[in-house]
Scaffold this motif. Structure first.
Motif, PDB file in Angstrom:
ATOM      1  N   ALA A   1       0.833  -1.199   0.000  1.00  0.00           N
ATOM      2  CA  ALA A   1       0.000   0.000   0.000  1.00  0.00           C
ATOM      3  C   ALA A   1       0.868   1.249   0.000  1.00  0.00           C
ATOM      4  O   ALA A   1       0.531   2.246  -0.625  1.00  0.00           O
ATOM      5  N   SER A   2       2.021   1.188   0.698  1.00  0.00           N
ATOM      6  CA  SER A   2       2.952   2.310   0.712  1.00  0.00           C
ATOM      7  C   SER A   2       4.354   1.817   1.042  1.00  0.00           C
ATOM      8  O   SER A   2       4.533   0.699   1.512  1.00  0.00           O
ATOM      9  N   GLN A   3       5.318   2.677   0.781  1.00  0.00           N
ATOM     10  CA  GLN A   3       6.719   2.324   1.002  1.00  0.00           C
ATOM     11  C   GLN A   3       7.459   3.533   1.542  1.00  0.00           C
ATOM     12  O   GLN A   3       7.235   4.654   1.101  1.00  0.00           O
ATOM     13  N   GLU A   4       8.341   3.288   2.507  1.00  0.00           N
ATOM     14  CA  GLU A   4       9.198   4.341   3.048  1.00  0.00           C
ATOM     15  C   GLU A   4      10.629   3.850   2.937  1.00  0.00           C
ATOM     16  O   GLU A   4      10.906   2.697   3.249  1.00  0.00           O
ATOM     17  N   ALA A   5      11.544   4.707   2.510  1.00  0.00           N
ATOM     18  CA  ALA A   5      12.945   4.327   2.397  1.00  0.00           C
ATOM     19  C   ALA A   5      13.820   5.330   3.127  1.00  0.00           C
ATOM     20  O   ALA A   5      13.712   6.529   2.910  1.00  0.00           O
ATOM     21  N   ASP A   6      14.660   4.820   4.017  1.00  0.00           N
ATOM     22  CA  ASP A   6      15.683   5.615   4.677  1.00  0.00           C
ATOM     23  C   ASP A   6      17.004   5.155   4.063  1.00  0.00           C
ATOM     24  O   ASP A   6      17.692   4.291   4.586  1.00  0.00           O
ATOM     25  N   ILE A   7      17.332   5.729   2.912  1.00  0.00           N
ATOM     26  CA  ILE A   7      18.481   5.276   2.126  1.00  0.00           C
ATOM     27  C   ILE A   7      19.782   5.486   2.890  1.00  0.00           C
ATOM     28  O   ILE A   7      20.674   4.638   2.861  1.00  0.00           O
ATOM     29  N   LYS A   8      19.885   6.567   3.628  1.00  0.00           N
ATOM     30  CA  LYS A   8      21.098   6.852   4.400  1.00  0.00           C
ATOM     31  C   LYS A   8      21.388   5.727   5.396  1.00  0.00           C
ATOM     32  O   LYS A   8      22.536   5.348   5.602  1.00  0.00           O
ATOM     33  N   ASN A   9      20.357   5.177   6.016  1.00  0.00           N
ATOM     34  CA  ASN A   9      20.530   4.121   7.023  1.00  0.00           C
ATOM     35  C   ASN A   9      20.235   2.725   6.487  1.00  0.00           C
ATOM     36  O   ASN A   9      20.113   1.776   7.263  1.00  0.00           O
ATOM     37  N   ASN A  10      20.096   2.593   5.171  1.00  0.00           N
ATOM     38  CA  ASN A  10      19.865   1.287   4.522  1.00  0.00           C
ATOM     39  C   ASN A  10      18.642   0.562   5.068  1.00  0.00           C
ATOM     40  O   ASN A  10      18.694  -0.625   5.375  1.00  0.00           O
ATOM     41  N   GLN A  11      17.522   1.267   5.185  1.00  0.00           N
ATOM     42  CA  GLN A  11      16.304   0.652   5.700  1.00  0.00           C
ATOM     43  C   GLN A  11      15.131   0.998   4.806  1.00  0.00           C
ATOM     44  O   GLN A  11      15.019   2.116   4.323  1.00  0.00           O
ATOM     45  N   MET A  12      14.269  -0.002   4.613  1.00  0.00           N
ATOM     46  CA  MET A  12      13.034   0.210   3.859  1.00  0.00           C
ATOM     47  C   MET A  12      11.896  -0.437   4.624  1.00  0.00           C
ATOM     48  O   MET A  12      12.064  -1.496   5.229  1.00  0.00           O
ATOM     49  N   VAL A  13      10.734   0.207   4.580  1.00  0.00           N
ATOM     50  CA  VAL A  13       9.537  -0.342   5.212  1.00  0.00           C
ATOM     51  C   VAL A  13       8.426  -0.318   4.171  1.00  0.00           C
ATOM     52  O   VAL A  13       8.152   0.719   3.565  1.00  0.00           O
ATOM     53  N   PHE A  14       7.816  -1.485   3.958  1.00  0.00           N
ATOM     54  CA  PHE A  14       6.675  -1.612   3.055  1.00  0.00           C
ATOM     55  C   PHE A  14       5.449  -1.844   3.928  1.00  0.00           C
ATOM     56  O   PHE A  14       5.431  -2.771   4.742  1.00  0.00           O
ATOM     57  N   ASN A  15       4.432  -0.974   3.785  1.00  0.00           N
ATOM     58  CA  ASN A  15       3.225  -1.087   4.589  1.00  0.00           C
ATOM     59  C   ASN A  15       2.143  -1.787   3.787  1.00  0.00           C
ATOM     60  O   ASN A  15       2.046  -1.634   2.587  1.00  0.00           O
ATOM     61  N   GLY A  16       1.304  -2.518   4.476  1.00  0.00           N
ATOM     62  CA  GLY A  16       0.435  -3.470   3.822  1.00  0.00           C
ATOM     63  C   GLY A  16      -0.995  -3.080   3.640  1.00  0.00           C
ATOM     64  O   GLY A  16      -1.394  -1.986   3.982  1.00  0.00           O
ATOM     65  N   PRO A  17      -1.572  -4.112   3.058  1.00  0.00           N
ATOM     66  CA  PRO A  17      -1.024  -5.462   2.913  1.00  0.00           C
ATOM     67  C   PRO A  17       0.150  -5.492   1.929  1.00  0.00           C
ATOM     68  O   PRO A  17       0.162  -4.749   0.953  1.00  0.00           O
ATOM     69  N   VAL A  18       1.131  -6.369   2.241  1.00  0.00           N
ATOM     70  CA  VAL A  18       2.328  -6.509   1.428  1.00  0.00           C
ATOM     71  C   VAL A  18       2.362  -7.908   0.836  1.00  0.00           C
ATOM     72  O   VAL A  18       2.068  -8.880   1.532  1.00  0.00           O
ATOM     73  N   GLU A  19       2.714  -7.987  -0.449  1.00  0.00           N
ATOM     74  CA  GLU A  19       2.913  -9.277  -1.099  1.00  0.00           C
ATOM     75  C   GLU A  19       4.267  -9.240  -1.796  1.00  0.00           C
ATOM     76  O   GLU A  19       4.555  -8.323  -2.564  1.00  0.00           O
TER      77      GLU A  19
END
Length: 192
Positions: A35-53
Motif C-alpha cells: 500500500a505504501s513504502q518508506e525508504a531511509d536510504i542513508k541508514n539502509n532501511q526500507m519499510v513496506f506497509n500493507g497489505p504486502v505481497e
C-alpha cells in the motif's frame, strides 16, 4: 550497486526452509506490492506497509508490513515480515509445497537463518512443526523449535504413503487418446 539496490538484492536471496528449494526461484525477479513504502536510504532501511505481497518465482510472502535493512558492509542484511500471521510459501524442486506462518518471519541473510516468532508453524507434505519460536538454519539444515510457559512444541509427521499419494495427486494426468469413431467417414467418389 546503490544502497537501495542492496536491500532489494537481499530479497533475491530468500530461500525456503528445505534444502531442495527450486533453484529457478532465485533467478526470477522480485516483485513487492504494498500500500505504501518508506525508504531511509542513508541508514539502509526500507519499510513496506500493507497489505504486502512479495513474489519471486514460486516464493510468496504475505504480510501486514515488511522491513528490509542492511549494514554498510553488506554483512547484516535482514528481512522481517510482520502479520497476523505473516505467511511464506514455496513450491519445492520435487513439486511439493512448503509453507510457514508466524506473527514475525525473520530472515537473516548473513547466516542464512529463518526465524519464525509467535504462533509459528512450518509445514511440508502435511507434516508440521508448531511452537512459539522456530529457527531454521538453511545451510546446516538444523531446526530448533521452542515454546514458552505451559505450551508445548507440537510435531506431526505424516506417513510416507501420505506424502507419496499427495505427490501423485499433483502430477498432471496422462492425456487421454481420442475416442475411436463409431461410424466410418463418408468417402466422396469422383464423377467421371
Amino acid at each position: 550497486m546503490n544502497k537501495h539496490n542492496l536491500i532489494i538484492a537481499a530479497l533475491l536471496c530468500i530461500t525456503s526452509f528445505s534444502g531442495v528449494a527450486k533453484q529457478d526461484d532465485l533467478l526470477q525477479e522480485v516483485k513487492i506490492s504494498a500500500a505504501s513504502q518508506e525508504a531511509d536510504i542513508k541508514n539502509n532501511q526500507m519499510v513496506f506497509n500493507g497489505p504486502v505481497e512479495v513474489t519471486q518465482g514460486s516464493i510468496r510472502i504475505l504480510a501486514d508490513e515488511l522491513r528490509a535493512s542492511s549494514k554498510e558492509d553488506g554483512g547484516g542484511r535482514i528481512l522481517v515480515a510482520i502479520g497476523k500471521p505473516a505467511t511464506y510459501s514455496q513450491i519445492m524442486e520435487d513439486g511439493r509445497p512448503a509453507s510457514a506462518s508466524a506473527e514475525e518471519i525473520r530472515y537473516e541473510l548473513s547466516n542464512r537463518t529463518l526465524t519464525l516468532i509467535g504462533n509459528a508453524t512450518l509445514e511440508q507434505d502435511g507434516s508440521q512443526v508448531k511452537g512459539n519460536m522456530i529457527r531454521y538454519n538453511i545451510a546446516e539444515q538444523r531446526l530448533i523449535a521452542e515454546s514458552k510457559g505451559n505450551d508445548r512444541v507440537i510435531t506431526i509427521i505424516q506417513p510416507e504413503n501420505y506424502q507419496e499419494s499427495s505427490q501423485e495427486e499433483r502430477k498432471d494426468p496422462e492425456p487421454k487418446p481420442d475416442p475411436i469413431p463409431t461410424q466410418l467417414p463418408e468417402i466422396e467418389q469422383e464423377k467421371q
